[in-house]
Design a protein around this motif. Structure first.
Motif, short mmCIF file in Angstrom:
data_model
loop_
_atom_site.label_atom_id
_atom_site.label_comp_id
_atom_site.label_asym_id
_atom_site.label_seq_id
_atom_site.Cartn_x
_atom_site.Cartn_y
_atom_site.Cartn_z
N UNK A 1 0.82 -1.21 0.00
CA UNK A 1 0.00 0.00 0.00
C UNK A 1 0.85 1.26 0.00
N UNK A 2 1.89 1.28 0.83
CA UNK A 2 2.76 2.46 0.91
C UNK A 2 3.49 2.70 -0.40
N UNK A 3 4.03 1.64 -0.99
CA UNK A 3 4.76 1.81 -2.25
C UNK A 3 3.81 2.11 -3.41
N UNK A 4 2.58 1.62 -3.32
CA UNK A 4 1.59 1.94 -4.36
C UNK A 4 1.21 3.41 -4.31
N UNK A 5 1.07 3.97 -3.10
CA UNK A 5 0.77 5.39 -2.96
C UNK A 5 1.88 6.22 -3.57
N UNK A 6 3.14 5.81 -3.31
CA UNK A 6 4.28 6.51 -3.91
C UNK A 6 4.23 6.44 -5.43
N UNK A 7 3.89 5.25 -5.96
CA UNK A 7 3.81 5.08 -7.41
C UNK A 7 2.75 5.98 -8.02
N UNK A 8 1.59 6.06 -7.39
CA UNK A 8 0.52 6.92 -7.90
C UNK A 8 0.95 8.38 -7.89
N UNK A 9 1.63 8.80 -6.83
CA UNK A 9 2.11 10.17 -6.73
C UNK A 9 3.07 10.49 -7.87
N UNK A 10 3.96 9.55 -8.19
CA UNK A 10 4.94 9.79 -9.25
C UNK A 10 4.29 9.78 -10.63
N UNK A 11 3.27 8.97 -10.82
CA UNK A 11 2.51 9.02 -12.08
C UNK A 11 1.87 10.39 -12.23
N UNK A 12 1.32 10.91 -11.15
CA UNK A 12 0.73 12.24 -11.18
C UNK A 12 1.74 13.32 -11.54
N UNK A 13 2.99 13.14 -11.07
CA UNK A 13 4.03 14.12 -11.39
C UNK A 13 4.32 14.15 -12.88
N UNK A 14 4.28 12.98 -13.54
CA UNK A 14 4.49 12.94 -15.00
C UNK A 14 3.37 13.68 -15.71
N UNK A 15 2.14 13.44 -15.28
CA UNK A 15 0.99 14.09 -15.91
C UNK A 15 1.04 15.61 -15.74
N UNK A 16 1.44 16.05 -14.56
CA UNK A 16 1.58 17.50 -14.32
C UNK A 16 2.64 18.09 -15.24
N UNK A 17 3.75 17.38 -15.40
CA UNK A 17 4.82 17.87 -16.27
C UNK A 17 4.40 17.98 -17.72
N UNK A 18 3.58 17.01 -18.17
CA UNK A 18 3.13 17.01 -19.57
C UNK A 18 1.91 17.90 -19.79
N UNK A 19 1.21 18.24 -18.69
CA UNK A 19 0.01 19.05 -18.81
C UNK A 19 0.23 20.51 -18.48
N UNK A 20 -0.03 20.93 -17.23
CA UNK A 20 0.09 22.35 -16.86
C UNK A 20 1.46 22.96 -17.14
N UNK A 21 2.52 22.21 -16.89
CA UNK A 21 3.85 22.78 -17.09
C UNK A 21 4.27 22.84 -18.55
N UNK A 22 3.54 22.12 -19.41
CA UNK A 22 3.91 22.09 -20.83
C UNK A 22 3.69 23.44 -21.51
#
Length: 262
Positions: A186-207
Motif C-alpha cells: 500500500x505504501x509503495x503503491x501510494x508513492x507510485x501513484x504520486x509519481x505518475x501524477x508528477x508525470x501528468x503534471x509535467x506534460x500538462x500544466x507545465x507544458x
C-alpha cells in the motif's frame, strides 16, 4: 496526455515490482550491488543528456546551474535528515552498519543480517521518503519532455531501473520489521501513484509554461539525481559489489544513451 500516463505507469511500476520481490525474496548482496550500479549508469545519461542539457538550452547556464545546485542542496539536506532517522543507536558497533543508512541493502540480502535501523523499520520508511523526494522532480521532468515531443525514453529507463532496487530494498526493510505485506504494498503503491501524477503534471500544466521557467525544474531534477548518485547509489553499489560494479555502471550508461538517441 495518454502517452505521459503510459510512461508514468511504466516508470512507477518498478516500485510495485520491486516491493513484491522485496517482501518475498532475499537476493545475493552482489546482485543488489549490480542492480544499483546499473541504475547509477542509466541515471548519469539521463541527467546529462535529458535533464541538465535541456535546462541549459531553455534557460541558459545561470538558471541551469542555480537550479542544479538547489536540487542537490535540497536532496542533500533532506537526505541527511533521513539518514539520521535511519541510523542505529549510538551503542551499535561501527561494523554493524556501513554505507547509507536509508539504503540498507542488508535487509534484502541473503548473506548479511539486517541492521538495527532496518529491524525498527526506519531504513525502509526513510528510503520510501527518499524515492519520493528525487522521484517527483524526475517524473515532472519526464512529463515536460513528453509534452514537448522530445522523447524521454532514456529518462524512463533510468527512472525504472533506479526505482526497482530502491523499492526492493525498502520493502525488504519493512518486512524485516514485521510490517504486513498489505501495508508495504500500500505504501509503495501510494508513492507510485504520486509519481505518475508528477508525470501528468509535467506534460500538462507545465507544458505551456515558458521555456525559461521550465529550465528550473529540469535543472532541479538534475541536481537531485546527481546528489542521489553521490550520496546513496554509487557508495552502496561499490561497498557491496567492489570494483566489478564499474562494468554494470558502464552498461547502464550505454543502454540509457542508446535510448536517448531514439
Amino acid at each position: 496526455m495518454g502517452q505521459s500516463l503510459i510512461f508514468g505507469v511504466v516508470a512507477s511500476s518498478a516500485l510495485i515490482i520491486g516491493a513484491l520481490i522485496g517482501i518475498r525474496f532475499d537476493l545475493p548482496k552482489r546482485l543488489l550491488a549490480v542492480l544499483l550500479s546499473f541504475a547509477a549508469g542509466a541515471l548519469i545519461t539521463a541527467l546529462a543528456f535529458e535533464l541538465f542539457e535541456d535546462a541549459f538550452e531553455k534557460g541558459g547556464i545561470w538558471r541551469a546551474a542555480i537550479g542544479l545546485f538547489a536540487g542537490a542542496l535540497v536532496f542533500t539536506v533532506l537526505s541527511a535528515l533521513l539518514n539520521r532517522a535511519a541510523q542505529p543507536g549510538k551503542g551499535t558497533p561501527a561494523d554493524e552498519h556501513q554505507g547509507s543508512a536509508k539504503l540498507d541493502t542488508d535487509a534484502a540480502a541473503s548473506d548479511r543480517s539486517a541492521t538495527k535501523a532496518t529491524t525498527r523499520g526506519a531504513a525502509g520508511l526513510a528510503l520510501l521518503a527518499a524515492v519520493t523526494l528525487d522521484g517527483v522532480p524526475e517524473n515532472v521532468a519526464m512529463g515536460v519532455s513528453l509534452g514537448e515531443g522530445t522523447g524521454g525514453l532514456a529518462l524512463l529507463a533510468a527512472i525504472f531501473v533506479s526505482n526497482l532496487p530502491e523499492a526492493l530494498v525498502g520493502a525488504s526493510s519493512m518486512r524485516t520489521q514485521g510490517m504486513s505485506r498489505r501495508k508495504i504494498l500500500g505504501l509503495w503503491s501510494i508513492c507510485a501513484v504520486l509519481l505518475v501524477g508528477a508525470v501528468v503534471v509535467g506534460a500538462g500544466p507545465l507544458a505551456v509554461v515558458d521555456e525559461a521557467t521550465i529550465s528550473l525544474p529540469l535543472a532541479f531534477a538534475a541536481g537531485a539525481v546527481i546528489a542521489s548518485l553521490a550520496d546513496t547509489l554509487m557508495p552502496e553499489a561499490y561497498e557491496h559489489g567492489g570494483p566489478a560494479v564499474a562494468m554494470s555502471t558502464a552498461a547502464g550508461f550505454v543502454l540509457s544513451f542508446v535510448l536517448s538517441l531514439a
